[in-house]
Scaffold this active site. Structure first.
Site, PDB file in Angstrom:
ATOM      1  CD  GLU A  27      -2.517   1.663   0.057  1.00  8.94           C
ATOM      2  OE1 GLU A  27      -2.370   2.658  -0.282  1.00  8.94           O
ATOM      3  OE2 GLU A  27      -3.157   0.847  -0.350  1.00  8.94           O
TER       4      GLU A  27
ATOM      5  CD  GLU B 294      -2.477   8.154  -1.108  1.00  9.00           C
ATOM      6  OE1 GLU B 294      -2.799   9.042  -0.295  1.00  9.00           O
ATOM      7  OE2 GLU B 294      -2.812   8.062  -2.259  1.00  9.00           O
TER       8      GLU B 294
ATOM      9  CB  ILE C 132      -9.747   5.721  -2.735  1.00  7.20           C
ATOM     10  CG1 ILE C 132      -8.301   6.377  -3.351  1.00  7.20           C
ATOM     11  CG2 ILE C 132     -10.813   6.873  -3.066  1.00  7.20           C
ATOM     12  CD1 ILE C 132      -7.657   7.558  -2.735  1.00  7.20           C
TER      13      ILE C 132
ATOM     14  N   GLY D 209     -20.335  17.503 -13.571  1.00 10.95           N
ATOM     15  CA  GLY D 209     -20.542  15.943 -13.256  1.00 10.95           C
ATOM     16  C   GLY D 209     -21.790  15.692 -12.184  1.00 10.95           C
TER      17      GLY D 209
ATOM     18  N   GLY E  35     -22.834  12.347 -11.498  1.00 14.82           N
ATOM     19  CA  GLY E  35     -22.894  10.954 -10.803  1.00 14.82           C
ATOM     20  C   GLY E  35     -23.114  10.910  -9.515  1.00 14.82           C
TER      21      GLY E  35
ATOM     22  CD  GLU F 296     -24.450  14.571 -16.488  1.00 14.45           C
ATOM     23  OE1 GLU F 296     -23.924  14.229 -17.604  1.00 14.45           O
ATOM     24  OE2 GLU F 296     -23.947  14.497 -15.386  1.00 14.45           O
TER      25      GLU F 296
ATOM     26  CG  ASP G 125     -12.504   1.391  -8.961  1.00 13.64           C
ATOM     27  OD1 ASP G 125     -13.329   0.482  -8.676  1.00 13.64           O
ATOM     28  OD2 ASP G 125     -12.164   2.452  -8.471  1.00 13.64           O
TER      29      ASP G 125
ATOM     30  CB  ALA H 229     -16.474  -0.252  -2.112  1.00 15.12           C
TER      31      ALA H 229
ATOM     32  CG  HIS I 234     -48.528  -1.362   8.254  1.00 16.28           C
ATOM     33  ND1 HIS I 234     -48.288  -0.491   7.195  1.00 16.28           N
ATOM     34  CD2 HIS I 234     -49.324  -0.844   9.128  1.00 16.28           C
ATOM     35  CE1 HIS I 234     -49.043   0.591   7.666  1.00 16.28           C
ATOM     36  NE2 HIS I 234     -49.770   0.376   8.706  1.00 16.28           N
TER      37      HIS I 234
END
Length: 465
Positions: free
Chosen positions: A35, A37, A42, A181, A183, A204, A311, A319, A444
């Site tokens: 790793e 960082e 992230i 953007g 998203g 957008e 990713d 994730a 309910h």
């Protein structure tokens, strides 16, 4: 001296990498994680977790702002921006420490530095001082994740044009902001800053905000955001930003012509770019396409013993997708027989207010795929729990195949819908039909009974509409 050797080395400790490492350890392998960082990557440190902490602060502030609606009088309250930021960082730090504990518990070695594949299929790690150490492994999993994508005409300087990381740790709340953007990242930050008093405009490029969602969901969020005071410009493009003055001058090409907006800060939220540079893919001739590593159903690249997840491979950049891929990958390495991941049954969640959650086909995509569909909707305005909670914005929309009753998709917008979508994911995996949902008694009053009511609406059996 021979390199330290492992069964599995994972490069990257985000929700793909650390989950893969823990599962590999559970299966009896000797594991290390590289790793550059902080442990958790992230997501835990600069994404999923700290943003949700900020959004919760905004939601609490919004509740206090509307306390009178609930019969409560509150005087002299204000948003303490630095304390909101501080709480968010504390939450992230706590989660990162949790990963450290899990590594110790599972006897996983954490190696800090930049990891790179070598030509002889080892991993070279360069630490902060520049010292290089080489490690050997039978299996190497790449889980290097992504970063904010930059547009050529929207270069991030982290002062006036910022990315999501800077948006989480600003020293001072801006009076005005243009979000480029819409998203998940864009609308979440738009909600947060607008809720605490920043004047927010969303720009957008496509005709609808949250453009990957079902069109009716997009229109409802736009309606809710405008009601909350967010300015929205769709079918519009930022062509340039002049940062020379005190305020940014944002040039926007709109269907009506060019406009210029002034804002203290511009937030670039135009997607994610993969972290593939410098990790040695070229040295091993690992195949990539359009910024993604090509892998098989079990995440092995074209080079035996080298895998990629998260990713940096095809599929949703989420994730929970990375975590699922990591588990499948190491279970296959261990000789198990995991099923390939069904990417059409992945839930997507957006944590603005109202929240959005969806899985499977949109109505448009289902029709384009050749299905004859039955569609049912149930508005939260007809929900007793939503009325009692004061959260009547939004609805549940479900889509079934008219021929066989297959549950093709579900799309939700409203309070807490991110907690409700899992019912649909499990039901779809179990090949549950609409009639089975209708006949499953839901409690309910709850928000979740709206799923049953929406299914009933699809079959003209709805009671409370």
């Amino acid at each position: 001296m021979s390199a330290p050797s492992y069964d599995v080395i994972v490069i990257g400790s985000g929700p793909g990498g650390y989950v893969a490492a823990i599962r590999a350890s559970q299966l009896g392998m000797k594991v290390a994680v590289v790793e550059r960082e902080e442990l958790g990557g992230i997501c835990l440190n600069w994404g999923c977790i700290p943003t949700k902490a900020l959004l919760k602060s905004a939601q609490v502030f919004d509740y206090i702002h509307h306390a009178q609606d609930y019969g409560i009088s509150v005087k002299d309250f204000s948003a303490n921006f630095p304390q909101m930021i501080q709480r968010s960082r504390q939450v992230a730090d706590g989660m990162s420490k949790g990963i450290q504990f899990l590594f110790r518990k599972n006897k996983i070695d954490a190696i800090f530095g930049f990891g790179k594949l070598t030509k002889d299929k080892q991993v070279e790690v360069t630490d902060k001082e520049g010292k290089k150490t080489t490690y050997a492994a039978k299996h190497i999993i790449l889980a290097t994740g992504g970063r904010a994508r930059e547009l050529p005409n929207l270069k991030i300087d982290d002062k006036k044009i910022i990315g999501y990381r800077r948006a989480m740790v600003m020293e001072k709340q801006p009076e005005s902001m243009v979000v480029v953007g819409s998203g998940a990242i864009g609308v979440e930050f738009a909600y947060f800053y607008n809720a605490i008093g920043t004047k927010v405009t969303i720009v957008e490029y496509l005709p609808n905000i949250v453009p990957l969602e079902d069109e009716e969901i997009s229109k409802q969020l736009e309606k809710s955001f405008k009601k909350a005071g967010v300015q929205i410009m769709t079918s519009s493009e930022v062509t340039g930003v002049d940062t020379s003055g005190k305020l940014c001058k944002v040039k926007i090409k709109t269907p009506k012509g060019e406009e210029t907006l002034e804002a203290e800060v511009v937030l670039s939220a135009v997607g994610v770019a993969t972290n593939l540079e410098g990790i040695g893919l070229e040295d091993l001739n690992i195949k990539t396409e359009k910024g993604k590593v090509l892998v098989d159903d079990y995440y092995q690249t074209n080079v035996a013993g080298v895998y990629a997840i998260g990713d940096i491979v095809r599929g949703q950049a989420l994730a929970h997708v990375a975590s699922a891929e990591g588990i499948i990958c190491v279970e296959k390495i261990a000789g198990h027989h995991p099923e390939p991941l069904d990417y059409n049954n992945i839930p997507g969640c957006t944590y603005c207010s109202p929240e959005i959650a969806s899985v499977g086909y949109t109505e448009k995509a289902a029709k384009e795929a050749g299905y004859e569909v039955k569609v049912g909707k149930f508005p939260f305005s007809a929900s007793g729990k939503a009325s009692a909670a004061g959260t009547k914005d939004g609805f549940i929309k479900v889509i079934f195949d008219a021929k066989y009753g297959e549950w093709l998709g579900a799309h939700m917008i409203g309070a807490n819908v991110t907690e409700m979508i899992a019912e649909v994911v499990v039901a779809r995996r179990l090949e549950t039909t609409g009639h089975e949902i209708i006949k499953s008694v839901h409690p309910h009053p709850t928000m979740s009974e709206a799923i049953m009511e929406a299914a009933a609406a699809a079959y003209n059996e709805v009671i409370h509409l």
